[in-house]
Design a protein around this motif. Structure first.
Motif, mmCIF file in Angstrom:
data_model
loop_
_atom_site.group_PDB
_atom_site.id
_atom_site.type_symbol
_atom_site.label_atom_id
_atom_site.label_comp_id
_atom_site.label_asym_id
_atom_site.label_seq_id
_atom_site.Cartn_x
_atom_site.Cartn_y
_atom_site.Cartn_z
ATOM 1 N N ARG A 24 0.838 -1.195 0.000
ATOM 2 C CA ARG A 24 0.000 0.000 0.000
ATOM 3 C C ARG A 24 0.880 1.254 0.000
ATOM 4 N NH1 ARG A 24 -5.490 -0.953 1.685
ATOM 5 N NH2 ARG A 24 -6.035 -2.904 0.678
ATOM 6 N N HIS A 41 -7.251 3.553 -5.040
ATOM 7 C CA HIS A 41 -5.867 3.099 -4.946
ATOM 8 C C HIS A 41 -5.327 3.132 -3.523
ATOM 9 C CE1 HIS A 41 -5.814 2.938 -9.243
ATOM 10 N NE2 HIS A 41 -6.004 4.235 -9.378
ATOM 11 N N ASP A 44 -9.961 1.079 1.147
ATOM 12 C CA ASP A 44 -10.768 -0.127 0.974
ATOM 13 C C ASP A 44 -12.256 0.186 0.874
ATOM 14 O OD1 ASP A 44 -8.884 -2.480 1.157
ATOM 15 O OD2 ASP A 44 -8.359 -1.439 3.016
ATOM 16 N N ALA A 47 -13.087 1.524 -2.593
ATOM 17 C CA ALA A 47 -12.979 0.440 -3.575
ATOM 18 C C ALA A 47 -14.198 -0.482 -3.475
ATOM 19 C CB ALA A 47 -11.686 -0.345 -3.360
ATOM 20 N N LEU A 52 -15.330 -3.004 -6.375
ATOM 21 C CA LEU A 52 -14.006 -3.589 -6.617
ATOM 22 C C LEU A 52 -13.663 -4.602 -5.524
ATOM 23 C CD1 LEU A 52 -12.131 -0.334 -7.674
ATOM 24 C CD2 LEU A 52 -12.949 -2.188 -9.152
ATOM 25 N N PRO A 53 -12.803 -5.562 -5.842
ATOM 26 C CA PRO A 53 -12.438 -6.588 -4.859
ATOM 27 C C PRO A 53 -11.468 -6.100 -3.781
ATOM 28 C CG PRO A 53 -11.263 -6.949 -6.912
ATOM 29 C CD PRO A 53 -12.226 -5.812 -7.156
ATOM 30 N N GLY A 54 -11.002 -4.885 -3.884
ATOM 31 C CA GLY A 54 -10.065 -4.307 -2.921
ATOM 32 C C GLY A 54 -9.353 -3.130 -3.549
ATOM 33 N N LEU A 56 -6.733 -1.202 -5.580
ATOM 34 C CA LEU A 56 -6.053 -1.609 -6.807
ATOM 35 C C LEU A 56 -4.787 -0.808 -7.045
ATOM 36 C CD1 LEU A 56 -9.082 -1.684 -9.284
ATOM 37 C CD2 LEU A 56 -8.307 -3.485 -7.723
ATOM 38 N N VAL A 92 -4.906 -6.393 -7.244
ATOM 39 C CA VAL A 92 -5.435 -6.085 -5.912
ATOM 40 C C VAL A 92 -4.279 -6.144 -4.928
ATOM 41 C CG1 VAL A 92 -7.077 -6.760 -4.121
ATOM 42 C CG2 VAL A 92 -7.675 -7.058 -6.540
ATOM 43 N N ASP A 94 -3.285 -6.292 -1.227
ATOM 44 C CA ASP A 94 -3.760 -6.622 0.116
ATOM 45 C C ASP A 94 -3.098 -5.707 1.151
ATOM 46 O OD1 ASP A 94 -5.136 -8.882 1.831
ATOM 47 O OD2 ASP A 94 -3.160 -8.515 2.743
#
Length: 141
Positions: A24, A41, A44, A47, A52-54, A56, A92, A94
């Motif tokens: 991050r 970006h 969370d 997003a 979005l899944p997380g 990006l 993505v 994490d």
């Protein structure tokens, strides 16, 4: 890995490969450098709110990371003439584990003298391909 020569290579020869670990913090630094502060970006909640899944990685960050090994392989022996990709999947990142982006650069076409003309990139993150039709046209000096 030892850099492949610039001449007498065959189609399919791997000329460069690299894995880059994104965090991050990497995204925040890229946002500052690029001026792209879109909250998908780094937040969370934003997003997730747009499906979005997380969080990006920036597409242009991913694209830049992908061509860098080719540019380094060329060094002062050649230049990138053209570069294009299709964004096929987001990277993505994490919050704890980050994300690994892996680039494998292979000779796609050669001229009559066996000098590479096009380099094809395979760019993955966590298994799936994230850039499609990633191709670099090179000119050797």
């Amino acid at each position: 890995m030892t850099a492949a020569p610039l001449t007498a290579v065959e189609v399919g020869t791997v000329v460069a490969e690299r894995t880059v670990h994104l965090t991050r913090d990497s995204l925040v630094r890229y946002a500052g450098a690029s001026g792209d502060f879109n909250p998908i970006h780094y937040r969370d909640d934003v997003a997730a709110s747009v499906g979005l899944p997380g969080v990006l990685a920036h597409g242009m960050l991913t694209m830049g990371l992908a061509v860098q090994p080719v540019s380094e392989w060329l060094g002062d022996r050649g230049t990138v003439q053209r570069y294009g990709v299709r964004f096929t999947r987001p990277v993505v990142v994490d919050p704890q584990q980050g994300a690994d982006v892996t680039v494998i650069a292979k000779v796609g076409t050669v001229d009559a003298d066996g000098r590479p003309q096009r380099i094809d990139l395979t760019v993955t993150a966590g298994g799936p391909t994230v850039l499609g039709k990633a191709q670099v046209t090179v000119v050797l000096r």
